[in-house]
Design a protein around this motif. Structure first.
Motif, PDB file in Angstrom:
ATOM      1  N   ARG A  26      13.785 -32.425 -38.377  1.00  0.00           N
ATOM      2  CA  ARG A  26      14.059 -32.398 -36.943  1.00  0.00           C
ATOM      3  C   ARG A  26      12.805 -32.837 -36.189  1.00  0.00           C
ATOM      4  NH1 ARG A  26      16.930 -29.656 -39.835  1.00  0.00           N
ATOM      5  NH2 ARG A  26      15.078 -28.567 -40.579  1.00  0.00           N
ATOM      6  N   MET A  27      12.999 -33.820 -35.350  1.00  0.00           N
ATOM      7  CA  MET A  27      11.897 -34.428 -34.604  1.00  0.00           C
ATOM      8  C   MET A  27      12.166 -34.331 -33.114  1.00  0.00           C
ATOM      9  SD  MET A  27      11.007 -38.505 -34.611  1.00  0.00           S
ATOM     10  CE  MET A  27      11.552 -39.078 -32.998  1.00  0.00           C
ATOM     11  N   GLU A  28      11.120 -34.111 -32.350  1.00  0.00           N
ATOM     12  CA  GLU A  28      11.270 -34.150 -30.895  1.00  0.00           C
ATOM     13  C   GLU A  28      11.606 -35.570 -30.462  1.00  0.00           C
ATOM     14  OE1 GLU A  28       8.691 -33.750 -26.782  1.00  0.00           O
ATOM     15  OE2 GLU A  28       7.760 -33.213 -28.687  1.00  0.00           O
ATOM     16  N   CYS A  29      12.612 -35.705 -29.619  1.00  0.00           N
ATOM     17  CA  CYS A  29      12.964 -37.010 -29.062  1.00  0.00           C
ATOM     18  C   CYS A  29      12.556 -37.033 -27.595  1.00  0.00           C
ATOM     19  CB  CYS A  29      14.468 -37.262 -29.195  1.00  0.00           C
ATOM     20  SG  CYS A  29      14.967 -38.908 -28.613  1.00  0.00           S
ATOM     21  N   PRO A  30      11.713 -37.970 -27.175  1.00  0.00           N
ATOM     22  CA  PRO A  30      11.305 -38.045 -25.770  1.00  0.00           C
ATOM     23  C   PRO A  30      12.517 -38.161 -24.847  1.00  0.00           C
ATOM     24  CG  PRO A  30       9.983 -39.518 -27.116  1.00  0.00           C
ATOM     25  CD  PRO A  30      11.094 -39.026 -27.993  1.00  0.00           C
ATOM     26  N   ILE A  31      12.482 -37.435 -23.741  1.00  0.00           N
ATOM     27  CA  ILE A  31      13.620 -37.448 -22.828  1.00  0.00           C
ATOM     28  C   ILE A  31      13.459 -38.491 -21.723  1.00  0.00           C
ATOM     29  CG2 ILE A  31      14.229 -35.045 -23.252  1.00  0.00           C
ATOM     30  CD1 ILE A  31      12.760 -34.266 -20.715  1.00  0.00           C
ATOM     31  N   SER A  32      12.404 -39.287 -21.813  1.00  0.00           N
ATOM     32  CA  SER A  32      12.191 -40.360 -20.839  1.00  0.00           C
ATOM     33  C   SER A  32      13.286 -41.411 -20.972  1.00  0.00           C
ATOM     34  CB  SER A  32      10.831 -41.020 -21.074  1.00  0.00           C
ATOM     35  OG  SER A  32       9.800 -40.064 -21.113  1.00  0.00           O
ATOM     36  N   PRO A  33      13.506 -42.221 -19.915  1.00  0.00           N
ATOM     37  CA  PRO A  33      14.437 -43.346 -20.044  1.00  0.00           C
ATOM     38  C   PRO A  33      14.035 -44.230 -21.226  1.00  0.00           C
ATOM     39  CG  PRO A  33      13.797 -43.036 -17.751  1.00  0.00           C
ATOM     40  CD  PRO A  33      12.942 -42.096 -18.555  1.00  0.00           C
ATOM     41  N   GLY A  34      15.000 -44.573 -22.064  1.00  0.00           N
ATOM     42  CA  GLY A  34      14.716 -45.356 -23.255  1.00  0.00           C
ATOM     43  C   GLY A  34      14.462 -44.508 -24.482  1.00  0.00           C
TER      44      GLY A  34
END
Length: 421
Positions: A26-34
């Protein structure tokens, strides 16, 4: 953070079978656009190159809320919650005990990254994170106004003060009554710590605390740096700047009401937007040097860290190497707009076609100066609080540089006690 947030992550993982957990990261996924597009790219690469699966976790956007949640997860020793996550620059020392020692796994990568970020991610000689993307303090200036008044971008703070004074006076004579020479982040918060580091270190006054953990702030050069900036307030810098953070500074500058601004690289693309009054009129440079010719730009940005409680260390390191290789950093720039941490990418044709403005930042990033967060470990929040509060007192005229650095020395030594922990 409420315990509800931690429970939501636990529930989100409840549907994953125990059999799958053995080979699911499980990896953090950036919540920024894209972010979604970038994470899917990483997932595709990772699952093709290994026998593991990859799932994503989203953390709160606010830095303090994210840190609070991470600390909950670590306290619970919940290895199922997240294997890889992004640490703020100032968290690496704070999370030393909660993150995996990567020293041997990444030994061959050190020379590929800018030295400042790599040093920031090294705690007591052990690599505890790998730089994900870069941020540093930079100087913005009005190209059109410097040309109008036959001036060049300042190389020293002394030059900046002279030029700012001259052009502010001339612009006001011409009718621009609310025009200022220099603005920065003067509010009493973490941003002021960054500014203070840049002023003090450029003057040869050190970085408040050295790499060995010694408190070094009580010296004449540090005092002179703070006095220099105090001399701007009400003259070339509005008193209102003592309430500015990043966006307040950017708003004043982008509205055309200032000649110089200290801010982070994000402000450049915004200044060149279709709706910006300053499109085509903004230049970027390293922050000016002090009397001895030294320039200092505070390091920001984020780092990839591995949860020390991960049950899949080999797979986690394989994922880390994918996330931080050249191809992934190019995709990160494409989808998220984040500046690479590998120095060679600043001469890469494809990168410069995507973001030609990065050529302006290479030298600045190469000389980035870390805040004293790694050496001070879990005590850094108290260290920074002391720095920005004492600096603020100098700027608002409550004290002077000499008294301030003596006071700050005592405060930091009290925080340290026998040693940083």
């Amino acid at each position: 953070m409420k315990k509800l947030t931690l429970s939501l992550i636990t529930l989100a993982l409840a549907g994953v079978s125990n059999a799958a957990l053995a080979d699911t990261l499980r990896m953090e996924c950036p919540i920024s656009p894209g972010g979604k597009e970038y994470c899917n790219y990483v997932k595709d690469r990772f699952e093709k190159q290994t026998n593991n699966k990859l799932e994503f976790i989203e953390f709160p956007a606010a830095s303090d809320e994210k840190l609070a949640l991470l600390q909950q997860l670590f306290a619970a020793k919940d290895e199922k919650a997240v294997d890889l996550f992004q640490s703020d620059t100032i968290w690496v020392g704070l999370l030393d005990k909660q993150t995996l020692d990567l020293t041997d796994a990444v030994a061959d990568m050190k020379g590929d990254f800018f030295p400042g970020p790599w040093a920031n991610d090294t705690v007591n000689g052990k690599v505890k994170a790998v730089p994900a993307y870069l941020d540093t303090g930079v100087l913005y200036y009005r190209k059109d106004l410097l040309e109008k008044y036959n001036e060049q971008p300042p190389k020293t703070w002394e030059e900046l003060t002279r030029i700012a004074t001259k052009i502010q006076e001339e612009e006001r004579k011409a009718g621009h009554k609310n025009f200022w020479g220099m603005i920065f982040q003067g509010k009493s918060y973490e941003g002021l710590t960054c500014n203070a580091l840049e002023w003090v270190d450029s003057y040869g006054g050190g970085t408040f605390i050295d790499e060995k953990g010694n408190v070094t702030i009580n010296n004449p050069k540090a005092a002179a740096a703070l006095d220099m900036v105090a001399g701007w307030i009400g003259k070339i810098t509005p008193k209102g700047a003592l309430g500015y953070k990043e966006e307040e500074s950017r708003s004043v500058f982008q509205n055309g009401d200032a000649l110089f601004m200290r801010n982070w690289p994000y402000a450049y693309l915004l200044s060149q937007g279709a709706d910006s009054p300053l499109k085509g009129k903004v230049g970027v440079a390293a922050l000016p040097a002090g009397p001895d010719g030294k320039s200092a730009n505070a390091l920001g940005g984020w780092q990839w860290s591995v949860n020390a409680n991960t049950k899949n260390k080999d797979a986690a390191i394989a994922l880390l190497k994918i996330l931080t290789d050249a191809d992934s950093q190019k995709m990160q720039l494409k989808f998220l707009g984040f500046a690479p941490t590998r120095s060679a990418l600043y001469e890469d044709k494809a990168v410069l076609e995507t973001a030609p403005h990065l050529t302006m930042f290479k030298e600045i990033f190469a000389n980035a100066v870390p805040r004293p967060a790694t050496a001070t470990k879990s005590q850094y929040p108290r260290v920074s609080n002391a720095i920005f509060n004492v600096t603020f007192k100098v700027l608002n005229g409550t004290t002077d540089g000499k008294a301030a650095v003596a006071d700050l020395q005592k405060r930091l030594e009290r925080v340290k006690g026998k040693d940083w922990h």
